[in-house]
Scaffold this motif. Structure first.
Motif, PDB file in Angstrom:
ATOM      1  N   HIS A  59      49.850  -4.565  57.272  1.00 50.53           N
ATOM      2  CA  HIS A  59      49.709  -5.808  58.060  1.00 50.53           C
ATOM      3  C   HIS A  59      49.424  -6.978  57.118  1.00 50.53           C
ATOM      4  N   LYS A  95      54.637  -5.569  68.124  1.00 50.59           N
ATOM      5  CA  LYS A  95      53.271  -6.080  68.158  1.00 50.59           C
ATOM      6  C   LYS A  95      53.082  -6.883  69.433  1.00 50.59           C
ATOM      7  N   HIS A 133      47.034  -7.052  68.817  1.00 54.84           N
ATOM      8  CA  HIS A 133      46.049  -8.098  68.528  1.00 54.84           C
ATOM      9  C   HIS A 133      45.466  -8.402  69.905  1.00 54.84           C
ATOM     10  N   THR A 163      44.801  -4.083  65.623  1.00 55.82           N
ATOM     11  CA  THR A 163      44.858  -4.741  64.321  1.00 55.82           C
ATOM     12  C   THR A 163      43.701  -5.727  64.135  1.00 55.82           C
ATOM     13  N   HIS A 164      43.420  -6.010  62.870  1.00 58.99           N
ATOM     14  CA  HIS A 164      42.335  -6.910  62.436  1.00 58.99           C
ATOM     15  C   HIS A 164      41.124  -6.833  63.370  1.00 58.99           C
ATOM     16  N   SER A 204      48.560 -17.318  62.737  1.00 60.09           N
ATOM     17  CA  SER A 204      48.575 -16.350  63.824  1.00 60.09           C
ATOM     18  C   SER A 204      49.541 -16.764  64.914  1.00 60.09           C
TER      19      SER A 204
HETATM   20 ZN    ZN Z   1      47.094 -10.989  64.833  1.00 60.01          ZN
END
Ligand code: ZN
Ligand code: ZN
Length: 554
Positions: A59, A182, A235, A263-264, A311
């Motif tokens: 990522h 995603k 996300h 993610t993150h 983003s």
């Molecule tokens: Zn993201």
């Protein structure tokens, strides 16, 4: 011609090799079975060296519209502070948003052989692939962003069958040459266009009356039924909002046992405790990951210093504009399928929130038990540029260094974190899992991320050094598809890497309503939207098409 790398200590978790001294033989860009003693055209001495497969970044924002906008925004970053003549060198440089060339060089210099761009807006697929083709040396691939696109939200609003949703997802992956899918703030980017400033997982997208939970259900199930190796890359809603741990845990529940990648998660593991109503919920997320084997995560660690956040989440980025440093930002809407936002950030260890974010990321790394399900990322450039990885690896492997660093952050953050009490130190074997074997496995890249016979000869050779940051900054050698491309951290050859894709099957009946949708709403004609085999080849893009699992496989 057979090259023998002899006497190195191999860390090859996918094949159960944990630090044993073994020879490695390369022929025609592949690792081959040892043909027997003395049978090699060339022998390279690897004694005292640590040998791993090439690093894989699951990522990292390295291509596409928002990366270019970030470069445009961050003129002060054009000076290359990593280069010896920082005051002189400009374009093609930059730390948070390096050019495509420099991105490839820096990854290779650091021992990485692949990086995956996680946020391709469908209508930007063409330029994203052309830019990725411009990243030298490393392999790449991309996840297409769905979940705020009008066509999918409309399918869900009308109660379409799962089979139709699967067809649309498969068509879109093929049309945009994607490796995965995603979803970013599912439904939230659409809601932002209707002036909403927040969207809960069981809230409702204003125009379509669809809940984010439904988007997650439909997409996790679609990818599983299509047999796409990489699960839905999520996300979550409410990025950066204190208390968002509830949303993150609800997102895990929304997957209903289907594979899901969050993610993150550092940006999604916040509580509301304490005087400042901002606290770590890392332990709660770690517990959920530990007890749900269908869940994988990457961390999105923040590291102190200047960067720029990039983003697809317009809603979060509009909120974040208040923290812009320097004070400038971009938020924009793109076609009917997504958005993007750029906000420069300077993370400071003297700032309580930033300091706590740093501890939350490290807590997540250290409290999630299974290194096969946690991936090393800074969400480049959002948490920090990827060039921060060697220091991050040292923080994970060296408790004394970690505790010394902890002693320098905002005192109030030191007081509330449990980080200082965590004894765990990652081993080289676990680092090899997290940065090689596991990313290859979860992306479905059967011939990458390991050192067994038949694998691509993507090989990193490190000098073993107790200072893990120094060790992982500039490996002695990097081989890409069998050719040496970097030595002591410096690039010595610049071949082109491959672009990895999967192509699930679909019923072509989906093309009729899609064509009508394009005719009615989009600025690009349906006939021009999909990337064709020949235009990708003309652009010098070498595709590696990876198989899907049999339909309905778990
Ligand atoms: Zn993201
Ligand atoms: Zn990201």
């Amino acid at each position: 011609m057979i090259t023998r790398l002899t006497g190195g200590r191999l860390f090859d978790p996918a094949n159960g090799v944990n630090g044993e001294i073994r020879d490695l033989c390369i022929d025609g860009g592949r690792i081959v079975a040892d043909p027997g003693r003395g049978k090699a055209d060339q022998t390279v001495d690897m004694r005292g060296r640590v040998v791993m497969a090439g690093g894989i970044d699951i990522h990292s924002h390295v291509a596409g519209g928002k990366v270019n906008l970030a470069r445009l925004l961050m003129t002060e970053d054009h000076r290359d502070v990593l280069a010896p003549h920082a005051a002189l060198t400009r374009a093609g440089s930059g730390t948070a948003t390096p050019s495509s060339f420099v991105t490839g060089y820096r990854y290779a210099g650091m021992g990485y052989t692949a990086a995956f761009e996680p946020a391709m807006v469908p209508s930007n697929a063409r330029s994203t692939h052309l830019e990725m083709a411009d990243l030298p040396i490393i392999d790449k691939g991309t996840y297409v962003m769905l979940g705020n696109d009008e066509f999918l939200l409309d399918l869900l609003a009308r109660g379409a069958e799962q089979e139709r949703i699967n067809d649309y997802v498969a068509w879109m992956m093929r049309a945009t040459a994607a490796l995965g899918v995603k979803t970013v703030n599912p439904g939230g980017i659409s809601a932002f266009k209707f002036n909403e400033r927040g969207l809960e997982i069981d809230g409702s997208v204003p125009h379509h009356r669809v809940a984010p939970r439904r988007v997650i259900q439909a997409l996790t199930r679609a990818l599983s039924e299509l047999g796409v190796p990489h699960p839905l890359h999520v996300h979550c809603n409410n990025l950066g909002v204190p208390g968002n741990i509830d949303t993150t845990l609800a997102t895990i529940a929304a997957a209903e046992g289907f594979p899901i990648h969050l993610t993150h998660v550092q940006f999604h593991s916040y509580g509301t405790e304490g005087d400042r109503h901002f606290s770590s919920a890392a332990a709660r997320l770690a517990e959920a990951v530990n007890s749900n084997p269908n869940v994988t995560i990457d961390v999105g660690q923040i590291m102190f210093g200047q960067t720029v956040t990039a983003s697809g989440d317009t809603m979060a980025q509009y909120r974040n504009r208040a923290f812009a440093s320097p004070d400038k930002w971009i938020v924009m809407d793109i076609e009917c399928d997504g958005g993007c936002g750029l906000v420069p950030f300077r993370y400071r260890d003297t700032n309580f929130v930033n300091a706590l974010q740093w501890t939350i990321g490290l807590e997540l790394f250290l409290l999630i038990n299974d290194p096969w399900r946690v991936f090393l990322t800074t969400d480049h450039p959002n948490g920090a540029p990827f060039t921060a990885y060697p220091t991050l690896i040292r923080l994970l492997m060296d408790r004394d260094f970690r505790n010394a660093s902890l002693g320098e952050i905002h005192p109030a953050a030191q007081q509330v974190t449990t980080l200082g009490s965590i004894a765990r130190e990652y081993t080289l074997h676990e680092i090899a899992i997290m940065t090689r074997a596991a990313p290859a496995r979860i992306l479905g890249l059967a011939d990458r991320g390991h050192l067994g016979a038949g694998a691509a000869a993507d090989i990193t050779v490190y000098k073993d050094d107790a200072d893990r940051a120094r060790m992982f900054t500039a490996p002695d050698h990097l081989f890409k598809d069998g050719a040496e491309v970097a030595r002591n951290g410096a690039v010595v050859a610049t071949p082109n890497g491959r672009t990895h894709v999967v192509r699930p099957d679909y019923d072509r009946g989906i093309e009729r309503p899609l064509k009508k949708f394009f005719d009615d709403h989009m600025t690009l004609r349906f006939e021009h939207f999909a990337l064709s085999e020949s235009e990708l080849a003309d652009a010098g893009i070498d595709l590696s098409v990876h198989p899907c699992r049999p339909r309905g496989g778990a």
